[in-house]
Design a protein around this motif. Structure first.
Motif, short mmCIF file in Angstrom:
data_model
loop_
_atom_site.label_atom_id
_atom_site.label_comp_id
_atom_site.label_asym_id
_atom_site.label_seq_id
_atom_site.Cartn_x
_atom_site.Cartn_y
_atom_site.Cartn_z
N THR A 64 -2.73 3.05 -8.52
CA THR A 64 -3.65 4.18 -8.60
C THR A 64 -2.89 5.44 -8.26
O THR A 64 -2.25 5.53 -7.21
N ALA A 65 -2.92 6.43 -9.17
CA ALA A 65 -2.28 7.72 -8.93
C ALA A 65 -3.30 8.66 -8.32
O ALA A 65 -4.40 8.84 -8.87
N ILE A 66 -2.96 9.25 -7.18
CA ILE A 66 -3.89 10.10 -6.43
C ILE A 66 -3.26 11.47 -6.21
O ILE A 66 -2.08 11.58 -5.86
N ALA A 67 -4.06 12.51 -6.40
CA ALA A 67 -3.58 13.88 -6.20
C ALA A 67 -3.38 14.13 -4.70
O ALA A 67 -4.27 13.89 -3.90
N SER A 80 0.81 -1.21 0.00
CA SER A 80 0.00 0.00 0.00
C SER A 80 0.85 1.25 0.00
O SER A 80 0.34 2.35 0.08
N GLN A 81 2.17 1.09 -0.10
CA GLN A 81 3.04 2.24 0.08
C GLN A 81 3.27 3.00 -1.21
O GLN A 81 3.10 2.51 -2.30
N SER A 82 3.69 4.27 -1.02
CA SER A 82 3.94 5.14 -2.16
C SER A 82 5.21 4.73 -2.88
O SER A 82 6.09 4.11 -2.31
N LEU A 83 5.31 5.13 -4.12
CA LEU A 83 6.48 4.83 -4.93
C LEU A 83 7.35 6.06 -4.95
O LEU A 83 7.04 7.03 -5.60
N THR A 84 8.46 6.03 -4.19
CA THR A 84 9.20 7.27 -4.07
C THR A 84 10.70 7.12 -4.24
O THR A 84 11.39 8.11 -4.26
N LYS A 98 -5.84 4.83 -13.01
CA LYS A 98 -5.41 3.50 -12.58
C LYS A 98 -4.67 2.86 -13.75
O LYS A 98 -4.97 3.13 -14.91
N GLU A 99 -3.73 1.97 -13.42
CA GLU A 99 -2.91 1.41 -14.49
C GLU A 99 -2.41 0.02 -14.11
O GLU A 99 -1.89 -0.19 -13.01
N ASP A 100 -2.56 -0.91 -15.03
CA ASP A 100 -1.95 -2.23 -14.89
C ASP A 100 -0.56 -2.18 -15.52
O ASP A 100 -0.32 -1.40 -16.44
N PRO A 101 0.36 -3.02 -15.07
CA PRO A 101 1.73 -2.94 -15.57
C PRO A 101 1.87 -3.42 -17.01
O PRO A 101 1.14 -4.32 -17.45
N TYR A 102 2.80 -2.81 -17.71
CA TYR A 102 3.19 -3.30 -19.04
C TYR A 102 3.79 -4.69 -18.87
O TYR A 102 3.43 -5.63 -19.59
N ILE A 134 1.61 14.14 -6.55
CA ILE A 134 0.98 12.85 -6.87
C ILE A 134 1.58 11.77 -5.97
O ILE A 134 2.79 11.71 -5.77
N ALA A 135 0.72 10.92 -5.44
CA ALA A 135 1.15 9.72 -4.72
C ALA A 135 0.62 8.51 -5.48
O ALA A 135 -0.47 8.56 -6.06
N VAL A 136 1.38 7.44 -5.50
CA VAL A 136 0.99 6.24 -6.24
C VAL A 136 0.85 5.09 -5.25
O VAL A 136 1.76 4.83 -4.46
#
Length: 473
Positions: free
Chosen positions: A387-390, A79-83, A147-151, A372-374
């Motif tokens: 999911t990208a959230i503002a 559930s963590q952000s991608l940073t 929202k995005e599924d991986p390539y 943006i947090a992902v």
């Protein structure tokens, strides 16, 4: 008398201890957490490798303090952000580097943004910064942007191990739990270890799984085993991307199919890229990285897996999948050694923290003040979906940013970490503001009769800035 280490803690005790230390010291890396662990528990016998695994099992490696705080609220690390730049990708943010090597990226001319969101658009800024995402309309704080599924996805090693034992979906990476509908789970048609959440995941996996299947393409086994042993996620991800590109080329049975294959190759070439050789030459790395000897071994195993299997039986099995030859540009873009090193560097730059390679996410540039947090929100149904959230209100025309470094670090620490990835000094608003504040504080202390050491330190800073400006550092 000094305390002598005499006991090995249980896995649970070790995890509890490292979580406590990491939450108390969120900016420390694995080595320093390990050293602190031995100081706090002098009677424990614990290797650094075991400390690393304990941190990884709790999702506490290579992430920001914000992510760590979130992990304190939820035991699920996904559930963590991608940073972090190593776990996601390196910054393409603004800044003036001290060399002329920086990642290159390409626009995807046929990218259909409507599949993701109507709120954003792609913009190309300049050769050095490359592409990015800009708001087309006002985006309110807290609202999902897309929202995005991986390539492709190279699952975290803990999830990958579950996949090997049929305990997690081999496509979307979702672990099977007591809440999983067992009747929907399906297996690989070739009867390998792979299992899937349902028929949809199994059908979607046909674009990547066959060339990675130990039954259909046993030549891939040594490559995947070595990537797992070395915990080299970029190599695993490259194997997944190669499998997808090669498989799609086999679907080109008509003009429409040919177009699909060409479009996929454009996507594969669009991600920001820095060769492993350039990363090593200009020291664009963080911590221990595979050396040239490892690159060569990886390339040999990669060629055996996808182009030149060592045994006649494996050659026949590969030929059964690859009934059509690859186009010359695709073959060269995959199997020439320099192309292989570029593709490895591409994976290292663009993978997010949990091993996914995402088309739209890869457009996001860096700022030390992200908007943006992902997150991975669909943990029970599609773990690899993001999911990208503002994080705040975003005005029309404003660029979307995430951060690739720990935001609690000082401006100098953040800049140093970004420079290790070859992107020069970060010149975002926060960095410039904190830089001015530091200089003003130093000037004030000197003006108040600060000690001689501080004056020398300020002069050294000034000399360093001048050298950077002249391009001699």
């Amino acid at each position: 008398m000094p305390v002598v280490a005499t006991s090995s803690p249980s896995d649970q005790d070790l995890r509890t201890a490292v979580v406590s230390l990491k939450l108390a010291h969120p900016t420390l890396g694995i080595s320093k957490i390990h050293a602190l662990l031995l100081v706090n528990y002098p009677d424990w016998i614990v290797s650094e490798k075991r400390t690393k695994k304990a941190l990884q099992s709790e999702g506490l490696t290579l992430q920001s303090s914000q992510s760590i705080a979130e992990s304190n609220k939820s035991s699920t690390p996904t559930s963590q952000s991608l940073t972090n730049p190593k776990s996601s990708r390196s910054s393409k943010g603004s800044g003036s580097g001290v060399n002329n090597v920086f990642p290159s990226s390409k626009l995807i001319s046929n990218l259909d943004l409507s599949k993701y969101s109507t709120k954003i658009e792609v913009r190309h800024f300049n050769k050095k910064k490359g592409k990015g995402l800009v708001a087309k309309e006002k985006i309110l704080a807290g609202s999902p942007v897309w929202k995005e599924d991986p390539y492709v996805v190279a699952a975290e090693w803990e999830i990958y191990d579950l996949q090997l034992f049929g305990q997690a979906c081999s496509f979307c990476t979702t672990p099977f739990t007591s809440t999983t509908t067992i009747s929907l789970i399906t297996s690989c048609p070739a009867s390998c270890h792979a299992r899937f959440c349902n028929r949809l995941c199994r059908d979607r996996s046909t674009r990547t799984h066959p060339l990675l299947c130990p039954v259909q393409n046993p030549a891939s086994i040594p490559l995947l085993q070595w990537a797992r042993k070395e915990e080299w996620m970029a190599l695993h991800a490259l194997a997944c991307m190669t499998s997808r590109v090669m498989t799609l080329c086999q679907e080109s049975k008509d003009p429409q199919g040919t177009k699909v294959a060409e479009d996929e190759w454009k996507i594969a070439n669009s991600f920001a890229t820095v060769s492993m050789e350039d990363r090593a030459k200009y020291h664009f790395h963080q911590g221990n990285q595979p050396d040239s000897e490892s690159w060569r071994k990886a390339f040999d195993l990669y060629m055996q897996a996808f182009k030149e299997p060592p045994s006649l039986l494996d050659q026949k099995k590969l030929a059964k999948i690859m009934k059509k030859p690859l186009k010359a540009d695709v073959s060269q873009g995959l199997f020439q050694y320099d192309a292989f090193l570029r593709n490895l560097g591409k994976m290292s730059l663009n993978l997010e923290g949990h091993g996914g390679l995402y088309v739209l996410h890869s457009h996001l540039n860096h700022s030390c003040q992200p908007n943006i947090a992902v997150h991975h929100l669909d943990q029970r149904t599609a773990l690899s979906r993001i999911t990208a959230i503002a994080m705040k209100d975003i005005e029309p025309g404003e660029e979307l940013f995430i951060t690739y470094v720990n935001p609690t670090m000082s401006v100098e620490q953040r800049r140093d970490e970004l420079q290790q990835w070859g992107f020069g000094r970060c010149e975002c608003k926060r960095c410039l503001k904190e830089e001015r504040e530091e200089l003003e504080a130093k000037s004030h202390m000197v003006g108040e009769g600060g000690d001689e050491d501080l004056l020398k330190f300020s002069q050294a800073d000034l000399e360093r800035e001048l050298k950077i400006g002249l391009g001699v550092m």
